[in-house]
Design a protein around this motif. Structure first.
Motif, PDB file in Angstrom:
ATOM      1  N   UNK A  11       0.776  -1.176  -0.026  1.00 42.64           N
ATOM      2  CA  UNK A  11      -0.122   0.038  -0.059  1.00 42.64           C
ATOM      3  C   UNK A  11       0.641   1.260  -0.016  1.00 42.64           C
ATOM      4  N   UNK A  12       2.042   1.209   0.761  1.00 40.83           N
ATOM      5  CA  UNK A  12       2.871   2.277   0.782  1.00 40.83           C
ATOM      6  C   UNK A  12       3.211   2.784  -0.592  1.00 40.83           C
ATOM      7  N   UNK A  13       3.793   1.642  -1.403  1.00 43.51           N
ATOM      8  CA  UNK A  13       3.915   2.121  -2.903  1.00 43.51           C
ATOM      9  C   UNK A  13       2.890   2.463  -3.870  1.00 43.51           C
ATOM     10  N   UNK A  14       1.723   1.754  -3.677  1.00 44.77           N
ATOM     11  CA  UNK A  14       0.589   2.258  -4.509  1.00 44.77           C
ATOM     12  C   UNK A  14       0.241   3.712  -4.360  1.00 44.77           C
ATOM     13  N   UNK A  15       0.281   3.743  -2.909  1.00 42.98           N
ATOM     14  CA  UNK A  15       0.041   5.329  -2.431  1.00 42.98           C
ATOM     15  C   UNK A  15       0.796   6.360  -3.328  1.00 42.98           C
ATOM     16  N   UNK A  16       2.019   6.066  -2.947  1.00 42.84           N
ATOM     17  CA  UNK A  16       3.108   6.795  -3.668  1.00 42.84           C
ATOM     18  C   UNK A  16       2.889   6.986  -5.136  1.00 42.84           C
ATOM     19  N   UNK A  38      -0.261   9.215  -5.590  1.00 40.57           N
ATOM     20  CA  UNK A  38      -0.080  10.603  -4.879  1.00 40.57           C
ATOM     21  C   UNK A  38       1.022  11.532  -5.763  1.00 40.57           C
ATOM     22  N   UNK A  39       1.900  10.781  -6.423  1.00 39.09           N
ATOM     23  CA  UNK A  39       3.031  11.494  -6.986  1.00 39.09           C
ATOM     24  C   UNK A  39       3.097  11.455  -8.352  1.00 39.09           C
ATOM     25  N   UNK A  40       1.902  10.869  -8.853  1.00 41.32           N
ATOM     26  CA  UNK A  40       1.921  10.402 -10.173  1.00 41.32           C
ATOM     27  C   UNK A  40       2.499  11.548 -11.366  1.00 41.32           C
TER      28      UNK A  40
END
Length: 418
Positions: free
Chosen positions: A112-117, A120-122
C-alpha cells in the motif's frame, strides 16, 4: 567466496539500460523447464505447472495485453497466481489485463505504501522521468494507436494474498517460496524461489542492471533505500545458493559459483561506499568532497550504468542526516541556490565569467566551469560564448558518461541549449 581478478565482472558484458525496450508481440523465450520470459520495461515471467501457471510481474499498463497475448500462445492453463516482485508501475501496471477469474494477486505487506506513492506523486514522477524514457513513451503511444480499445489504464491492484516474511505455495506439484527482501528498489520487494530446482526470480532487487551499483535514490524522485538493508537482502539471496538467477532485465545468470561471486562483489562494493561515507561524516568532511573522493578499488569494480557511486554517497549521507548540510544559513531559508545568479552576472559581467569558465575547462574542472556558465546565462540567457561553452561542457560530460540517467539528462540539456 571472494571475487578474484580472474573473474571478469558480468556487468562488463551484459546489455546496458539503453537496450531496455517495451514488451513486443511475439517476443517470448524459454528460460528453463516450463519457464518463459516476456521481456519488457521490466521482465514478466510465466512458470508452468501441472495445474495451471504462475506469472511474475505484469509490466506497464500498455504492456499487460502484450504479455497476456504472448503467454496465450503457450496454452499454459489457468493463471493461478499473479505475483508482484515490487510495487513500481513497470511491475504492477498490467495486472488488470493479465488477471483471470479465479487468479489471486500476491504482493508483499508494504504494497500500500508504494501504490499510494504512485498515485499521490503520479504527475511529479511522470514529469521527472519522461526525459529518460522517450522511447518507452513512443512505444506506448504507438501501441494505443494500433488498438481499437485505445490506451490501457495503469492498474492499481489490491492483493488477494499478502506476504509478510515469506509464503510457501505449491501449484500443480511445483514448489514456490516467496520471500520478502526489503532492500530492493521498494520495501515491498519479493523474490520467488523454486527450492527444488535451485532457481530464483529476483525482479529488480539488485537494480535495473545486475552487477551495477544500485540507485539508493533515483533522479526521478523516490524514497531513499538504506544501504545496509540492501546488503541484508543480498545476503538473503546468497544463503539460498541458487544455480539460476532471473532478473528484471535481460537474460539469466547461471552457475552457483558465478552468482555468489557477483553478489559478494556487489555486497562488498556497497559496504565500501557506506563505510567510507560514514567515516567521512564522522571526520567532518563535506558531502561533495566525499562524492569526489570515494572511489571503489579495482577488485570491487561494479558498473555505474544505472546508479553511481557518487550519488550513493550523497544518498547514504542524507538517509542518515537529512537535507541540512551545515554549510550556510541560506540552507535553512526558502531560497534557491541560483536565486541571485543573475545579479552576480550583472556585477561580474558575463564575459568575465566565461573567461573564468574557460580557464576551469582548461584545468579539467568541468563542474566548476559549468557553474560559472550557469551564472553567466542567468544574467544573459542568449550570451553566445556562455551558451557555446556550456554546450561544449555538456558534450564532454556526455562523452564521459556511462550512466543511463545522467546521459539522458545531458542529452536533454543539450537539446535545450542548442
Amino acid at each position: 567466496m571472494t571475487p578474484t581478478s580472474e573473474q571478469e565482472p558480468l556487468w562488463r558484458s551484459r546489455p546496458g539500460a539503453e537496450q531496455i525496450r517495451a514488451a513486443v508481440p511475439g517476443d517470448l523465450a524459454s528460460v528453463g523447464d516450463r519457464m518463459w520470459v516476456s521481456p519488457g520495461l521490466s521482465n514478466s515471467y510465466l512458470i508452468g505447472t501441472d495445474d495451471g501457471c504462475v506469472i511474475l510481474n505484469a509490466g506497464m499498463g500498455f504492456e499487460g495485453p502484450v504479455h497476456r497475448d504472448n503467454y496465450a500462445a503457450l496454452g499454459a492453463g489457468p493463471l493461478r497466481y499473479l505475483v508482484m516482485t515490487q510495487g513500481h508501475y513497470d511491475h504492477v501496471g498490467g495486472v488488470d489485463a493479465l488477471r483471470e477469474p479465479g487468479t489471486q494477486v500476491v504482493m508483499q505487506a508494504e504494497w500500500a505504501t508504494w501504490r499510494n506513492d504512485n498515485e499521490r506523486l503520479n504527475s511529479f514522477r511522470v514529469n521527472n522521468a519522461a526525459f529518460a524514457w522517450t522511447e518507452a513513451i513512443t512505444a506506448a503511444l504507438d501501441f494505443a494507436a494500433n488498438r481499437p480499445e485505445g490506451f490501457p489504464a495503469q492498474s492499481a491492484p489490491t492483493p488477494d494474498i499478502v506476504v509478510d516474511e515469506s509464503l510457501d505455495l505449491t501449484v500443480g506439484g511445483r514448489a514456490l517460496r516467496l520471500i520478502s527482501t526489503p532492500g530492493g528498489e521498494t520495501t515491498d520487494s519479493l523474490v520467488v524461489h523454486l527450492p527444488d530446482e535451485d532457481v530464483l526470480f529476483c525482479g529488480n532487487l539488485f537494480g535495473a542492471l545486475f552487477g551495477h551499483i544500485p540507485n539508493l535514490v533515483t533522479m526521478r524522485g523516490d524514497r531513499y533505500r538504506d544501504a545496509l538493508t540492501v546488503v541484508d537482502s543480498i545476503e538473503q539471496v546468497r544463503a539460498l545458493k541458487v544455480a539460476a538467477l532471473h532478473t528484471g532485465h535481460f537474460g539469466p545468470i547461471l552457475g552457483a559459483d558465478l552468482i555468489d561471486a557477483e553478489l559478494v562483489r556487489l555486497r562488498d562494493a556497497i559496504l565500501f561506499v557506506h563505510d567510507a561515507t560514514v567515516e567521512g561524516m564522522n571526520a567532518g568532511a563535506d558531502v561533495s568532497e566525499l562524492m569526489r573522493s570515494i572511489v571503489l578499488p579495482e577488485h570491487l569494480a561494479v558498473g555505474e550504468g544505472y546508479g553511481k557511486v557518487a550519488w550513493d554517497v550523497r544518498a547514504i549521507w542524507e538517509n542518515y542526516a537529512g537535507w541540512f548540510h551545515h554549510r550556510a544559513t541560506t540552507e535553512l531559508l526558502p531560497v534557491r541556490p541560483d536565486a541571485v545568479h543573475a545579479e552576480v552576472a550583472g556585477l561580474a559581467g558575463s564575459d568575465a565569467l566565461v573567461t573564468a569558465a574557460s580557464a576551469r575547462v582548461s584545468a579539467g574542472e568541468l563542474a566548476q566551469a559549468l557553474q560559472l556558465c550557469e551564472i553567466a546565462l542567468a544574467g544573459e540567457p542568449d550570451h553566445p560564448a556562455a551558451r557555446t561553452l556550456s554546450i561544449e561542457i555538456h558534450q564532454r560530460l556526455l562523452e564521459a558518461s556511462t550512466n543511463f540517467w545522467e546521459s539522458a539528462w545531458l542529452r536533454r540539456e543539450l537539446e535545450r541549449l542548442q
